[in-house]
Design a protein around this motif. Structure first.
Motif, short mmCIF file in Angstrom:
data_model
loop_
_atom_site.label_atom_id
_atom_site.label_comp_id
_atom_site.label_asym_id
_atom_site.label_seq_id
_atom_site.Cartn_x
_atom_site.Cartn_y
_atom_site.Cartn_z
N ARG A 341 0.82 -1.22 0.00
CA ARG A 341 0.00 0.00 0.00
C ARG A 341 0.85 1.27 0.00
O ARG A 341 0.37 2.34 -0.40
N LEU A 342 2.07 1.17 0.47
CA LEU A 342 2.99 2.31 0.52
C LEU A 342 4.35 1.89 0.01
O LEU A 342 4.68 0.71 -0.01
N TYR A 343 5.15 2.87 -0.37
CA TYR A 343 6.58 2.65 -0.54
C TYR A 343 7.28 3.86 0.07
O TYR A 343 6.71 4.95 0.17
N THR A 344 8.50 3.64 0.52
CA THR A 344 9.30 4.71 1.12
C THR A 344 10.36 5.16 0.13
O THR A 344 11.02 4.34 -0.50
N ASP A 345 10.51 6.46 -0.02
CA ASP A 345 11.54 7.05 -0.89
C ASP A 345 12.53 7.79 0.02
O ASP A 345 12.19 8.80 0.63
N THR A 346 13.73 7.25 0.13
CA THR A 346 14.77 7.82 0.98
C THR A 346 15.94 8.27 0.12
O THR A 346 16.39 7.53 -0.76
N THR A 347 16.43 9.47 0.37
CA THR A 347 17.62 9.97 -0.31
C THR A 347 18.81 9.86 0.63
O THR A 347 18.82 10.45 1.72
N LEU A 348 19.78 9.05 0.23
CA LEU A 348 21.03 8.90 0.97
C LEU A 348 22.11 9.67 0.22
O LEU A 348 22.40 9.36 -0.94
N THR A 349 22.69 10.67 0.84
CA THR A 349 23.73 11.46 0.18
C THR A 349 25.10 10.84 0.45
O THR A 349 25.59 10.85 1.58
N TYR A 350 25.67 10.30 -0.60
CA TYR A 350 26.92 9.56 -0.51
C TYR A 350 28.10 10.50 -0.73
O TYR A 350 28.12 11.27 -1.70
N ASP A 351 29.06 10.46 0.17
CA ASP A 351 30.27 11.27 0.08
C ASP A 351 31.35 10.42 -0.57
O ASP A 351 31.88 9.48 0.05
N ARG A 352 31.69 10.74 -1.81
CA ARG A 352 32.69 9.95 -2.53
C ARG A 352 34.06 10.02 -1.86
O ARG A 352 34.86 9.09 -1.99
N ARG A 353 34.35 11.08 -1.16
CA ARG A 353 35.66 11.22 -0.54
C ARG A 353 35.82 10.25 0.62
O ARG A 353 36.88 9.66 0.82
N THR A 354 34.78 10.08 1.42
CA THR A 354 34.87 9.21 2.60
C THR A 354 34.23 7.85 2.38
O THR A 354 34.48 6.91 3.14
N GLY A 355 33.37 7.74 1.37
CA GLY A 355 32.66 6.49 1.13
C GLY A 355 31.49 6.27 2.07
O GLY A 355 30.91 5.19 2.10
N ASP A 356 31.12 7.30 2.83
CA ASP A 356 30.05 7.16 3.82
C ASP A 356 28.87 8.05 3.45
O ASP A 356 28.95 8.87 2.53
N ILE A 357 27.78 7.88 4.17
CA ILE A 357 26.59 8.70 3.98
C ILE A 357 26.69 9.95 4.85
O ILE A 357 27.00 9.85 6.05
N ALA A 358 26.46 11.12 4.25
CA ALA A 358 26.37 12.37 5.02
C ALA A 358 24.98 12.42 5.63
O ALA A 358 24.02 12.86 5.00
N ARG A 359 24.87 11.94 6.85
CA ARG A 359 23.55 11.79 7.44
C ARG A 359 22.85 13.12 7.71
O ARG A 359 21.65 13.15 7.98
N THR A 360 23.56 14.22 7.64
CA THR A 360 22.91 15.52 7.75
C THR A 360 21.96 15.76 6.59
O THR A 360 21.11 16.64 6.65
N ALA A 361 22.12 14.98 5.52
CA ALA A 361 21.32 15.23 4.32
C ALA A 361 20.35 14.10 4.00
O ALA A 361 19.74 14.09 2.95
N VAL A 362 20.21 13.13 4.89
CA VAL A 362 19.29 12.03 4.65
C VAL A 362 17.85 12.52 4.70
O VAL A 362 17.45 13.18 5.66
N GLU A 363 17.10 12.20 3.68
CA GLU A 363 15.68 12.58 3.63
C GLU A 363 14.85 11.35 3.33
O GLU A 363 15.30 10.42 2.65
N SER A 364 13.61 11.33 3.82
CA SER A 364 12.77 10.15 3.61
C SER A 364 11.31 10.52 3.73
O SER A 364 10.95 11.43 4.48
N ALA A 365 10.46 9.80 2.99
CA ALA A 365 9.01 10.00 3.09
C ALA A 365 8.30 8.76 2.57
O ALA A 365 8.78 8.07 1.67
N ASN A 366 7.16 8.46 3.16
CA ASN A 366 6.28 7.40 2.65
C ASN A 366 5.33 7.96 1.62
O ASN A 366 4.85 9.10 1.75
N HIS A 367 5.05 7.18 0.59
CA HIS A 367 4.14 7.58 -0.47
C HIS A 367 3.09 6.50 -0.71
O HIS A 367 3.40 5.30 -0.62
#
Length: 602
Positions: A341-367
């Motif tokens: 009935r729903l799906y979640t759309d999450t944006t993970l901002t990947y930092d190519r320099r560190t190989g990690d996710i910049a969690r300050t920029a993580v966004e998410s919402a159910n649709h």
């Protein structure tokens, strides 16, 4: 943040972590400090930061599909939406023909897109999938371009060997091949990091998987709830050990880090309970209270900070929340309800320099998977193929009802009906059968009065009965003392079930009072328990019917596993079918039971 209008059903309200986080968890380098100082919009394009360093990765996710290829009926096919003025309404949702369209539309313009799931893709499925041991659902998930999923408890309904077949392909060992083509299995990996073979001590399936594209790497670890053996038949988990979720995720997060994979998502088939039933509830907003509660909170609070997000499931609820990790930094935790009935759309901002996710920029919402979009033709064809094979069985009338028979509430009308059917079947096996008990989790759909096909209103088809009871449990008889029967009723609200009671549905003749103002086992008022008007005699022997899952002590009812003089009857769906056929007709349909056997004090 307010939702958009009901007309669009697409609020686009996104949860975003708001505290400044270190981008790496193993070392604080100058680059990491720079990343930690980025504003909340760090993952968005066109904000002046170095071109090419940050890459938005789209994570689309869903959970608990349970083989619902066609749009679920009744309340199972709706979600609740809250509007700007605080009022709510419901939206019809679900069906893989629409889910495919929504996911394909969401991927447009997102070259870095991953689709993941949180378990229970199969099991307790409607007839069009369940009749064929869920091969149709695996085919549909392949067409959905699912990349990876964790196992859930229902992936073990038919045991580890059947799960391996769903992964690897091949014809069913007893049913054979359903078409002229051998089943190919899943194109995506099932992850089972915390499910071990007791003999080898190794996971029965892959524990993790890494998605890679143009230097971007995101690792996925998949686990199911440690308590799976308590909610799956003993045969389904035979030879398996289920380990602690947090310890397992931490173990494999370390393995991934050692392999140079620093962006990690945990797919956890365990869930929580949001403070609101609305899919667009903002559980991070001021004044939102606890936001979300339940087992997933403790898991999220303790899983290593190396994990950047948790996709969860199991409780069939919708939430997009941040929960602080052990380092005190907020981390996204999501769940997309159930049944597609729903799906979640999450944006993970990947930092190519560190190989990690910049969690300050993580966004998410159910649709919402609305039904106002075009159906995906390939899914329509797939459903049509399998429905044609199922039709001769599924369209057969088995009974008649005069109104909707629901499966909600502490005691439900449908629960009473099923318990009565099992009592009747028990008396066919042994006329001395006294009472039947039914677990509420085994009731998977309501019986709707309105026709779902050409059969006509009020006609119950085999397919509709299958949707109600898809597990193929047998109806078992056993002897219990009166004291044991009383203890079974107390186990509804004590022990493993104290925090989240599991109220058994009872057959006609058994009555008692449930006092919810009390705590623990005292909520069952012992002196109120009556069978056909007479108090239960602790020293007497009672013949009790229940499904094989309960008779084995499932759902925390350990006393039921201590019964004696066992007799195994037909499967529970057959019992329901026989009861409806014997007691109803087109001219004398069954009225919804009153659900008045348990007196509730609040």
């Amino acid at each position: 943040m307010p939702a958009n209008s009901h007309a669009t059903h697409d609020p686009r309200r996104r949860r975003r972590t708001t505290r400044l986080l270190a981008v790496t968890v193993t070392a604080v380098t100058a680059g990491a400090l720079a990343a930690a100082a980025l504003p909340a919009s760090a993952g968005e394009k066109g904000h002046g930061h170095q071109q090419g360093r940050y890459q938005d990765v789209q994570l689309l996710s869903f959970n608990d599909l349970h083989g619902n290829l066609e749009p679920p009926a009744g309340s199972s096919g709706r979600v609740t939406e809250t509007h700007e003025d605080g009022t709510t309404s419901t939206v019809d949702a679900g069906g893989v023909e629409y889910l495919a369209t929504h996911l394909r539309q969401a991927r447009k313009g997102n070259p870095y897109s991953i689709t993941a799931a949180g378990g229970d893709m199969v099991g307790a499925s409607p007839l069009v999938s369940g009749l064929f041991h869920d091969e149709p659902t695996i085919e549909a998930l392949n067409k959905l371009d699912l990349d990876v999923t964790s196992v859930g408890n229902h992936e073990f309904d038919e045991g580890a060997a059947e799960l391996a077949r769903l992964q690897n392909g091949g014809c069913h060992p007893t049913a054979g091949c359903y078409t002229d083509k051998e089943f190919k299995g899943a194109d995506f990996p099932y992850l089972a990091a915390n499910v071990l073979d007791e003999k080898t001590g190794k996971p029965v399936l892959a524990p993790y998987w890494v998605w890679k594209k143009n230097g971007v790497k995101v690792g996925f670890i998949g686990v199911t709830l440690e308590g799976t053996p308590g909610i799956v038949s003993a045969e389904g988990v035979k030879g398996l050990a289920f380990k602690d979720e947090v310890e397992t995720i931490d173990k494999y997060a370390k393995v991934l880090q050692e392999q140079g994979v620093k962006s990690i998502v945990a797919l956890v088939h365990e869930g929580g309970y949001p403070a609101s039933s609305s899919y667009n509830y903002d559980c991070d907003s001021p004044g939102a209270g606890d936001g979300v509660s339940g087992p997933i909170v403790e898991i999220a609070e303790n899983v290593t900070p190396q994990v950047d997000a948790l996709v969860t499931g199991h409780t069939h609820n919708a939430y997009v929340c941040t929960i602080d990790d052990p380092a005190g930094n907020p981390r996204m935790v999501t769940s997309a309800s159930s049944f597609g009935r729903l799906y979640t759309d999450t944006t993970l901002t990947y930092d190519r320099r560190t190989g990690d996710i910049a969690r300050t920029a993580v966004e998410s919402a159910n649709h919402v998977v609305t039904r106002d979009v075009a159906k995906a033709p390939d899914m329509t064809a797939l459903i049509g193929k399998w429905n044609a094979l199922a039709a001769p069985i599924g369209n057969r009338a088995v009974g008649y009802i005069s109104g909707d028979i629901g499966n909600t509430g502490t005691e439900s009308p449908l629960g009473d009906l099923i318990a009565d059917a099992q009592l009747a079947h028990g008396r066919e096996l042994d006329p001395e059968t006294d009472v039947a008990l039914m677990n509420p989790g085994g009731i998977r759909a309501p019986l709707a009065y309105a026709a779902s096909g050409a059969e006509g209103d009020g006609v119950v088809t085999y397919a509709e009965g299958f949707a109600v009871q898809p597990f193929a449990n047998t109806v078992n008889l056993q002897d219990l003392t009166g004291a044991q029967l009383i203890q079974v009723l107390k186990e509804q609200v004590s022990g493993a079930n104290e925090a989240a009671p599991k109220i058994l549905q009872v057959s006609d003749g058994l009555t008692y009072t449930l006092d919810l103002t009390k705590t623990g086992a005292d909520r069952v008022v012992t002196g109120s328990i009556r069978l056909n008007g007479a108090a239960i005699d602790p020293a007497a022997t009672y013949r009790v019917a229940s499904n094989s899952f309960l008779a084995g002590g499932g759902d925390g009812f350990t006393t039921l596993g201590q019964g004696t003089n066992d007799v195994v009857g037909s499967d529970d769906l057959t019992a329901l079918e026989r009861y409806l056929t014997a007691t109803t007709s087109a001219s004398a349909p069954l009225a919804p039971p009153a659900a008045d056997r348990i007196t509730i004090v609040r």
